[in-house]
Design a protein around this motif. Structure first.
Motif, short mmCIF file in Angstrom:
data_model
loop_
_atom_site.label_atom_id
_atom_site.label_comp_id
_atom_site.label_asym_id
_atom_site.label_seq_id
_atom_site.Cartn_x
_atom_site.Cartn_y
_atom_site.Cartn_z
N LYS A 162 0.86 -1.20 0.00
CA LYS A 162 0.00 0.00 0.00
C LYS A 162 0.90 1.25 0.00
O LYS A 162 1.97 1.22 -0.60
N HIS A 185 -8.42 -3.42 -6.15
CA HIS A 185 -8.36 -3.54 -4.68
C HIS A 185 -9.52 -2.71 -4.10
O HIS A 185 -9.87 -1.66 -4.64
N GLU A 206 -9.65 -0.78 -1.73
CA GLU A 206 -9.29 0.61 -1.39
C GLU A 206 -9.34 1.50 -2.62
O GLU A 206 -9.51 2.72 -2.52
N GLU A 251 -11.09 -10.91 -1.21
CA GLU A 251 -10.76 -10.06 -0.07
C GLU A 251 -12.03 -9.44 0.49
O GLU A 251 -12.47 -8.38 0.00
N ALA A 273 -12.58 -7.52 6.23
CA ALA A 273 -11.44 -8.24 6.82
C ALA A 273 -10.12 -7.55 6.53
O ALA A 273 -9.09 -7.92 7.06
N ILE A 274 -10.16 -6.52 5.68
CA ILE A 274 -8.90 -5.88 5.27
C ILE A 274 -8.46 -4.86 6.30
O ILE A 274 -9.17 -3.89 6.59
N GLY A 275 -7.30 -5.11 6.87
CA GLY A 275 -6.69 -4.18 7.81
C GLY A 275 -7.45 -4.05 9.13
O GLY A 275 -7.21 -3.12 9.89
N GLY A 313 -7.36 -12.74 0.97
CA GLY A 313 -6.73 -11.58 1.58
C GLY A 313 -7.64 -10.98 2.64
O GLY A 313 -8.86 -10.92 2.45
N GLY A 314 -7.06 -10.54 3.73
CA GLY A 314 -7.85 -9.92 4.80
C GLY A 314 -7.29 -10.34 6.14
O GLY A 314 -7.63 -11.40 6.65
N SER A 315 -6.35 -9.49 6.67
CA SER A 315 -5.77 -9.73 7.99
C SER A 315 -5.04 -11.06 8.11
O SER A 315 -5.06 -11.71 9.16
N VAL A 316 -4.39 -11.46 7.01
CA VAL A 316 -3.51 -12.64 7.09
C VAL A 316 -2.26 -12.20 7.85
O VAL A 316 -1.73 -11.11 7.62
N LEU A 342 -3.00 -12.78 -0.29
CA LEU A 342 -2.62 -11.39 -0.55
C LEU A 342 -2.54 -10.72 0.82
O LEU A 342 -3.53 -10.70 1.56
N VAL A 343 -1.36 -10.21 1.13
CA VAL A 343 -1.07 -9.76 2.50
C VAL A 343 -0.76 -8.27 2.51
O VAL A 343 0.11 -7.81 1.76
N GLY A 344 -1.46 -7.51 3.35
CA GLY A 344 -1.19 -6.08 3.47
C GLY A 344 -0.22 -5.83 4.62
O GLY A 344 1.00 -5.97 4.48
N GLY A 345 -0.76 -5.51 5.77
CA GLY A 345 0.04 -5.11 6.93
C GLY A 345 1.22 -6.03 7.25
O GLY A 345 2.34 -5.55 7.50
C1 PEP Z 1 -4.75 -5.98 1.43
O1 PEP Z 1 -4.33 -4.83 1.45
O2 PEP Z 1 -4.98 -6.53 0.34
C2 PEP Z 1 -4.91 -6.68 2.70
C3 PEP Z 1 -5.40 -7.88 2.69
O3 PEP Z 1 -4.53 -6.01 3.84
P1 PEP Z 1 -4.33 -6.65 5.32
O4 PEP Z 1 -3.54 -7.91 5.14
O5 PEP Z 1 -3.61 -5.61 6.08
O6 PEP Z 1 -5.71 -6.93 5.84
#
Ligand code: PEP
Length: 244
Positions: free
Chosen positions: A10, A90, A92, A160, A164-166, A202-205, A223-226
């Motif tokens: 991000k 995405h 966002e 995603e 669940a995202i972030g 994806g979502g808080s993995v 798919l991993v964000g944070g």
């Molecule tokens: C993302 O940005 O696609 C995502 C899944 O973020 P997070 O892992 O932080 O929830």
């Protein structure tokens, strides 16, 4: 088929932090790994990744090839910077930039036309989930965002759930398996080779839940964000990836 571990940075990290993170990432043979830094650091990341099996991706692209699109970046520019993947649609961007599935489709056409692999994100909001509309939303986004003629060679879908995202609220195993099975079934008729298209979650993995999520049925990767911003956490997630 190798699972895909994708890191979406991000709008995070600076040049020094980019160097530090990439120098501490350890790819594993079992999984494919791609990191998606912000546009300004793609060139830096590309040089740091020379000799590494970790691939480079971007977080978005413009549908047009070139021209008067201030602030935008074309698919050809991404390829020029060494990218092999681009994340499209995405939540966002769908929410914050009002991107429609129609626009996501146009971007996907441009990206695939330049030889990029596209990771098309789909997912329902909390409201839609509570209203029991998850499948309807996923189907609409799938039908409207995937260009004709794509196959497992260049298409990845990321499920995603927006809620669940972030948020630290991961979807339950049952919800993930059900959504993935639904997506797999719907891909028939929407792309070629549908049974081999990787479907990511994806979502808080994070480092703690990745192994369990990656072990679920039909799981093409995550798919991993944070958690992709911390080398130790992302390395743990990479290690949890497998060759299915
Ligand atoms: C993302 O940005 O696609 C995502 C899944 O973020 P997070 O892992 O932080 O929830």
């Amino acid at each position: 088929m190798k699972q895909l571990i994708a890191g979406n940075w991000k709008m995070n990290l600076n040049a020094a932090q980019t160097v530090d993170l990439i120098e501490h990432l350890k790819a594993e043979d079992a999984a494919d790994v791609v990191i998606c830094p912000p546009f300004p650091y793609l060139s830096l990341a590309r040089h740091l990744l020379v000799g590494s099996p970790i691939q480079l991706g971007a977080q978005d692209c413009q549908a047009a090839a070139s021209g008067a699109y201030t602030g935008d970046v074309s698919a050809a520019m991404l390829v020029d910077m060494g990218c092999t993947y681009v994340i499209l649609g995405h939540s966002e961007r769908r929410q914050g930039h009002k991107e429609t599935s129609e626009l996501v489709l146009a971007k996907a056409v441009a990206a695939v036309g330049q030889g990029l692999n596209v990771i098309i994100c789909i997912g329902e909001t909390d409201e839609e989930n509570k209203a029991g509309a998850t499948e309807k939303v996923l189907l609409g986004q799938l039908k409207e965002s995937i260009p004709q003629g794509l196959s497992a060679r260049n298409l990845v879908i990321a499920y995603e759930p927006v809620w669940a995202i972030g948020t630290g609220r991961t979807a339950s195993n049952e919800e993930i398996v059900a959504a993935h099975a639904f997506i797999r079934a719907q891909l028939k008729g929407l792309c070629e080779d549908p049974e081999h298209v990787k479907i990511l979650y994806g979502g808080s993995v994070n480092a703690k839940n990745a192994a369990e999520i990656l072990g679920l049925a039909n799981m093409g990767g995550v798919l991993v964000g944070g958690a992709s911003l911390k080398a130790d956490d992302f390395n743990t997630i990479i290690r949890a990836g497998a060759c299915e």
